[in-house]
Design an enzyme around this catalytic site. Sequence first.
Site, PDB file in Angstrom:
ATOM      1  N   GLU A 225       0.872  -1.172   0.000  1.00 37.54           N
ATOM      2  CA  GLU A 225       0.000   0.000   0.000  1.00 37.54           C
ATOM      3  C   GLU A 225       0.910   1.223   0.000  1.00 37.54           C
ATOM      4  O   GLU A 225       1.420   1.627   1.048  1.00 37.54           O
ATOM      5  CB  GLU A 225      -0.930  -0.016   1.223  1.00 37.54           C
ATOM      6  CG  GLU A 225      -1.870  -1.202   1.261  1.00 37.54           C
ATOM      7  CD  GLU A 225      -2.821  -1.250   0.082  1.00 37.54           C
ATOM      8  OE1 GLU A 225      -2.939  -0.239  -0.654  1.00 37.54           O
ATOM      9  OE2 GLU A 225      -3.438  -2.301  -0.134  1.00 37.54           O
ATOM     10  N   CYS A 259      -1.987   9.209   2.668  1.00 34.65           N
ATOM     11  CA  CYS A 259      -1.505   8.682   1.388  1.00 34.65           C
ATOM     12  C   CYS A 259      -2.465   8.966   0.236  1.00 34.65           C
ATOM     13  O   CYS A 259      -2.043   9.008  -0.922  1.00 34.65           O
ATOM     14  CB  CYS A 259      -1.236   7.184   1.490  1.00 34.65           C
ATOM     15  SG  CYS A 259      -2.679   6.204   1.957  1.00 34.65           S
TER      16      CYS A 259
END
Length: 481
Positions: A225, A259
């Site tokens: 991720e 993110c």
Amino acid sequence: MVANVVALSESKREIQHLNQILSAQKQAFRENPMPNLSERLTNLKRLKAMVLKYETEICDAINADFSSRSKDETLIAEIMSVVSSINYCMKNLKKWMKPEKRHVNILFQPASAKVVYQPKGVVGIVVPWNYPIFLALGPLCFALAAGNRAMVKMSEYTPRTSALLDKIISETFDETLVSVITGEADVAQEFTKKPFDHILFTGSTLVGSHVMRAAAENLTPVTLELGGKSPAIIAPDVPMHDAVDRICFGKSFNAGQTCVAPDYVLCPSDKVNEFVDYYKETFARLYPSIKDNHDYTAIVDERQYQRLKSWIEDARNKGAEVIEINPANEDLSSGTRKLPLHIVLNPTPDMTIMQEEIFGPILPVMTYHSMNEAINFVNDRPRPLALYYFGYNVEEQEHVLAKTHAGGVCLNDAIMHVALDDLPFGGIGPSGMGAYHGHEGFLTFSHAKSVLSKPRLNSGKLAYAPYGKMIHKMIYKFFIR
């Protein structure tokens, strides 16, 4: 010199601890390789109870690590999100665990076929600093739902939160089921070299490549991720205040240390002034002040703070127009790591903010003249973790979806897709590999084992050698028709 020796000694102890726990968890998994539904539900209930019991302590620890972290943001992004994932898993786990019947071609009858979802074993979870609880316990929730054991490597940049999670996990679970590993970067490097049965890493693209390289030595499957530069495209006909409200929220949450935060905006060339005016107004409404405002989160540490400041100066020195949004005109030059939102106009490719993921309250604004120009700008760059499109024309929405690649997309919103329980979350290319959340979280930490079952009657004998008989020709013709 003494401090270095002490740190080295601590790292050695932590690595030794890591090896011991991994060995113990692998042995425990061999003894119970397929936990039943009741065991898994019990583990999930214990995890949920732990989070709710220590809610206040978690908020306090994260606030201390950041120097100032909005309690409400922690409750929303860390506590509520984890509990929601646990509830979702408990609700669906019985259905997920059922073997799936699969079709058997007439040529292979009599027989039955199914897929059995089996735990992979011991899962390693590497956690970043920006959402230390959500990005530790979110993956852990799905790993436990799939019947695995897990080791969680916490970030050295959130030491109070890491220490707290180590304490409360050890109170809640036996270390052969779940264990927390702390320590510096060298411990993290050793962690990713271990023969886990799966590794989930959340962090930067650069470090992700190192994790994948280390995992390859053991042929350990990985879920990465990562991040990247997530664009927000504003359509020419969308009401500007609709787009700005949602972009501003997504960019300001956790001070942009997310993110999937909008990394840059693609704005119609004739709407830039309108965008800036609305953004100033919106930010001031959300955060009338910054320095002592508990709703506005600080940058996590001095290194990250100085990085962001240097990137702002780099843009300014290279000719960009930098607009600082500081509604109360406060002096933020010392005594705080609160950093106001900075809009950067006229950014150029040589500026660092256009080359690296920003991960903070800096928002470059690019201009475009046609939607295809905006799409090409996105496609000329590495595939992002998220893409945001603001516009209500359904045909244009579908055009953007079809012509771009991103890990996930929000139409007329920002960052909120991550919070949906039933949507997978993951990147593509440089922004990641694999996905979790939703049913995909269970599947990521499970091995889909194929099972073919035949009775005593063996019709397969018809296809045995010696070959060339009429039956072989008939089978061949039947199969290829």
